[in-house]
Scaffold this active site. Structure first.
Site, PDB file in Angstrom:
ATOM      1  N   TYR A 127     -12.175 -14.926   3.509  1.00 51.23           N
ATOM      2  CA  TYR A 127     -11.235 -13.834   3.724  1.00 51.23           C
ATOM      3  C   TYR A 127     -10.708 -13.864   5.156  1.00 51.23           C
ATOM      4  O   TYR A 127     -11.484 -13.962   6.117  1.00 51.23           O
ATOM      5  CB  TYR A 127     -11.909 -12.486   3.447  1.00 51.23           C
ATOM      6  N   TYR A 144      -3.000 -12.525   3.207  1.00 56.97           N
ATOM      7  CA  TYR A 144      -2.596 -12.282   1.823  1.00 56.97           C
ATOM      8  C   TYR A 144      -1.432 -13.181   1.387  1.00 56.97           C
ATOM      9  O   TYR A 144      -1.619 -14.138   0.641  1.00 56.97           O
ATOM     10  CB  TYR A 144      -2.211 -10.804   1.635  1.00 56.97           C
ATOM     11  N   LYS A 149       0.823  -1.209   0.000  1.00 54.19           N
ATOM     12  CA  LYS A 149       0.000   0.000   0.000  1.00 54.19           C
ATOM     13  C   LYS A 149       0.859   1.261   0.000  1.00 54.19           C
ATOM     14  O   LYS A 149       0.396   2.322  -0.420  1.00 54.19           O
ATOM     15  CB  LYS A 149      -0.944   0.016   1.203  1.00 54.19           C
TER      16      LYS A 149
END
Length: 336
Positions: free
Chosen positions: A262, A288, A49
């Protein structure tokens, strides 16, 4: 593709290294696997990010914002890094947490601890399935009523402005490839909010090389995720005024490694985390990169890549979250 005329902040003063994973490659019997260490990017705790926020925060400052607003799951890396960027720029930050398979704990560890430590101004928690875009609009209106100006940072930095960070990363990868005298035959990355995946595909399409990019989904199904990524690419093409459109078939996602859902790691995810920690001394996270590495290992075993090819795994960060998943990771002694 020239990004110099777009405003950008610099949060990393160096290129993140590309390192060979020799032990992993040997264990799998080929191909040659390399890792791009974007977990070592600037801002608190590192992660992909950061590249997106260089462009997003520059845009916020250009708009005269004094407060950043963003959203993510309870252990969001993106929220942590958006807050870090706000601190760096002398801005305030308000966060919206969506409880996706995980309840919010105000005394939680990992990213939640770092959010408190860095002085997040306000946290709002909503249940899974909430219209987070509308909720962030409300937060922005609240700031306006206080005489302040908020800037909404898209979830995960997953829009065309954020994706420019990974268009830029492609140039970095290609420069390193030349310096290392290695031709990468494939890139494997997480595909979540879509900014990283879309930026890589667009950047490679604009370059002189043809490196396929495979996205390992962490949340959505294959078709839905590919549509999301391609939508960002189309907006990116318009923003950059590119004449050569990126073909839809350049976007390739796999949803075989999402696991139970998730932020819910499968046994393969935990095995991949343990393997990289014990054989390469590199930390992955259960949300992730653990899932992406499990996907890469699975593809190697299926013969997806040629035996002598050079595969680049993009480490998108997320390391602080592993401390909240400590019992999950250590209680499954998969590797012995």
């Amino acid at each position: 593709m020239n990004l110099q005329h777009f405003p950008r902040r610099i949060y990393t003063e160096y290129n993140t290294p590309i390192q060979p994973l020799r032990h992993l490659s040997k264990i799998l019997g080929g191909p040659n696997i390399y890792i791009k260490r974007d977990d070592l990017l600037g801002l608190t705790g590192g992660g992909n990010k950061t590249r997106k926020l260089e462009f997003l925060v520059a845009h916020a400052l250009e708009q005269g914002a004094d407060t950043l607003i963003t959203t993510g799951a309870v252990q969001s890396n993106h929220c942590r890094l958006t807050l870090a960027a706000a601190v760096k720029e002398g801005l305030k930050c308000r966060l919206l947490f969506e409880e996706r398979n995980r309840k919010y704990d105000p005394n939680g560890n990992g990213n939640l601890f770092l959010d408190r430590l860095m002085g997040v101004e306000k946290i709002k928690v909503v249940p899974d399935g909430t219209d987070v875009v509308s909720e962030m609009d409300i937060m922005k209106q609240e700031l306006e009523s206080e005489g302040r100006k908020g800037y909404i940072v898209a979830e995960g930095g997953g829009n065309d402005i954020g994706a420019m960070g990974y268009v830029n990363c492609v140039h970095e990868i290609l420069e390193q490839s030349q310096e290392m005298e290695i031709q990468f035959d494939h890139i494997v990355t997480a595909s979540g909010s879509g900014g990283t995946h879309s930026g890589l595909v667009a950047g490679i399409h604009d370059s002189t090389v043809n490196i396929p990019v495979t996205g390992i989904n962490v949340r959505r199904g294959k078709f839905q995720q590919e549509q999301k990524v391609y939508g960002i690419i189309r907006n990116l093409v318009d923003r950059l005024d590119l004449h050569d459109d990126v073909p839809r078939e350049a976007v390739h996602c796999l949803d075989d490694y999402i696991g139970p859902g998730y932020a819910l790691p499968s046994e393969d995810t935990i095995a991949a985390i343990q393997l990289l920690a014990q054989k390469e001394g590199i930390l992955l996270d259960p949300v992730y990169t653990g899932k992406v590495m499990a996907g890469l290992i699975g593809l190697v075993k299926e013969g997806y890549f040629s035996h002598d090819s050079n595969i680049l795994f993009l480490h998108t960060g997320g390391t602080p979250a592993i401390y909240e998943f400590k019992s999950t990771i250590l209680n499954q002694h998969i590797l012995g």
